[in-house]
Design an enzyme around this catalytic site. Structure first.
Site, short mmCIF file in Angstrom:
data_model
loop_
_atom_site.label_atom_id
_atom_site.label_comp_id
_atom_site.label_asym_id
_atom_site.label_seq_id
_atom_site.Cartn_x
_atom_site.Cartn_y
_atom_site.Cartn_z
N PRO A 18 -56.96 -38.41 -4.21
CA PRO A 18 -58.29 -38.41 -4.82
C PRO A 18 -58.92 -37.03 -4.86
CG PRO A 18 -58.35 -39.41 -2.65
CD PRO A 18 -56.91 -39.22 -2.99
N GLU A 19 -59.55 -36.73 -5.96
CA GLU A 19 -60.28 -35.47 -6.11
C GLU A 19 -61.73 -35.83 -6.40
OE1 GLU A 19 -57.86 -32.94 -8.68
OE2 GLU A 19 -56.07 -33.63 -7.65
N LYS A 69 -65.24 -33.51 -2.08
CA LYS A 69 -64.48 -34.71 -1.69
C LYS A 69 -65.09 -35.38 -0.46
CE LYS A 69 -60.57 -32.19 -3.41
NZ LYS A 69 -59.28 -31.58 -3.07
N GLN A 86 -59.76 -37.23 3.44
CA GLN A 86 -58.50 -36.49 3.53
C GLN A 86 -57.48 -37.19 2.64
OE1 GLN A 86 -58.93 -33.76 4.88
NE2 GLN A 86 -60.33 -33.91 6.61
N ARG A 270 -48.91 -26.24 -3.40
CA ARG A 270 -48.99 -27.56 -4.05
C ARG A 270 -48.36 -27.46 -5.43
NH1 ARG A 270 -53.88 -30.24 -2.57
NH2 ARG A 270 -53.00 -32.04 -3.63
#
Ligand SMILES: [Zn+2]
Length: 280
Positions: A18-19, A69, A86, A270
């Site tokens: 999730p962002e 977030k 997280q 990433r």
């Protein structure tokens, strides 16, 4: 059992974690069942938070906000529940008395007379006073929120020109929550593609028009993802309705604009996807 599961929080099986937009949508769902309602019972799994169970009882939820977030559930007694999911945390909303089908461990439960908001698996949870919100180590480091409606092109280009950001690669910058809060891995790939900029470029090497285009695409992509539930791709020739992204998770597949194979590389630890032709 019917439960209102907050989507987009998987992070496994190839789905992105999730962002900002996913957290904001989760906050909207929680707000629907909590805002304006009195908390009949609050339960915390962590012993250090259990003293707040009594203090939150009978308080009314004023708002469920997000900062990047992080989620901030604000109560009318000035306390704020801070939670950061997280990779594993997940919120569920259910009718009071129901439980979602999950094997995760329950960390927070907020019950009104009719509904419950339940947070599973997250470990970064605290209850804060207004002063503690102000001085919070994570919150105080955050840049402007990508979904803040007042965030405009000038603010973003201003940040791109700042000393501390202008010599860093866009790949690094677009994961840095102190640059803009709420950006994450899939948004990074999608925004840089839309702006036509290679991930290794640095703000200092990009002309004014390029920076303005990047700023516009930053807010546009984030807002679209919020509206659509994590979909940045728009309909058009050769694009399936089921497609979600322009480049993210599309390694070796043809670019929707030029047909070249989308490349995948690791930038700042990433995976990042880009078109070697469209992004220069
Ligand atoms: Zn292309």
């Amino acid at each position: 059992m019917k439960s209102n599961i907050v989507p987009g929080v998987a992070g496994v099986g190839g789905r992105p974690v999730p962002e900002g937009p996913e957290i904001r949508r989760a906050a909207d769902r929680i707000a629907k069942v909590l805002v304006g309602r009195s908390i009949e019972q609050a339960c915390f799994a962590f012993p250090e938070l259990q003293p707040f169970e009594e203090r939150l009882k009978g308080s009314v939820v004023d708002a469920v906000d997000t900062r990047g977030k992080a989620m901030l559930t604000r109560f009318d007694n000035e306390l704020t529940l801070y939670s950061h999911n997280q990779l594993y945390g997940r919120w569920f909303t259910v009718k009071r008395g129901e439980l979602p089908e999950t094997r995760r461990s329950l960390r927070v439960a907020l019950h009104t007379s009719s509904h419950s908001a339940l947070l599973y698996s997250a470990s970064d949870i605290s209850v804060l006073t207004p002063a503690q919100v102000q001085s919070h180590p994570f919150l105080s480091r955050l840049g402007p929120d990508v979904l803040d409606e007042s965030l405009d092109t000038d603010t973003i280009t201003g940040r791109l020109d700042q000393q501390r950001f202008r010599r860093r690669s866009l790949a690094a910058l677009y994961l840095d929550q102190s640059f803009l809060a709420g950006l994450g891995n899939y948004l990074r790939s999608e925004i840089l593609y839309a702006a036509g900029l290679h991930p290794s470029r640095r703000p200092v090497d990009i002309n004014v028009e390029g920076k303005r285009r990047l700023a516009r695409e930053t807010t546009r992509m984030c807002r679209r993802s919020y509206r659509t539930g994590g979909k940045t791709l728009t309909p058009g020739p050769g694009r399936k309705r089921s497609g979600r992204f322009w480049v993210f998770a599309r390694a070796s597949k043809p670019c929707f604009t030029c047909g070249a194979g989308i490349q995948r590389e690791n930038f700042s630890g990433r995976r990042l996807y880009f078109c070697p032709v469209c992004q220069v």
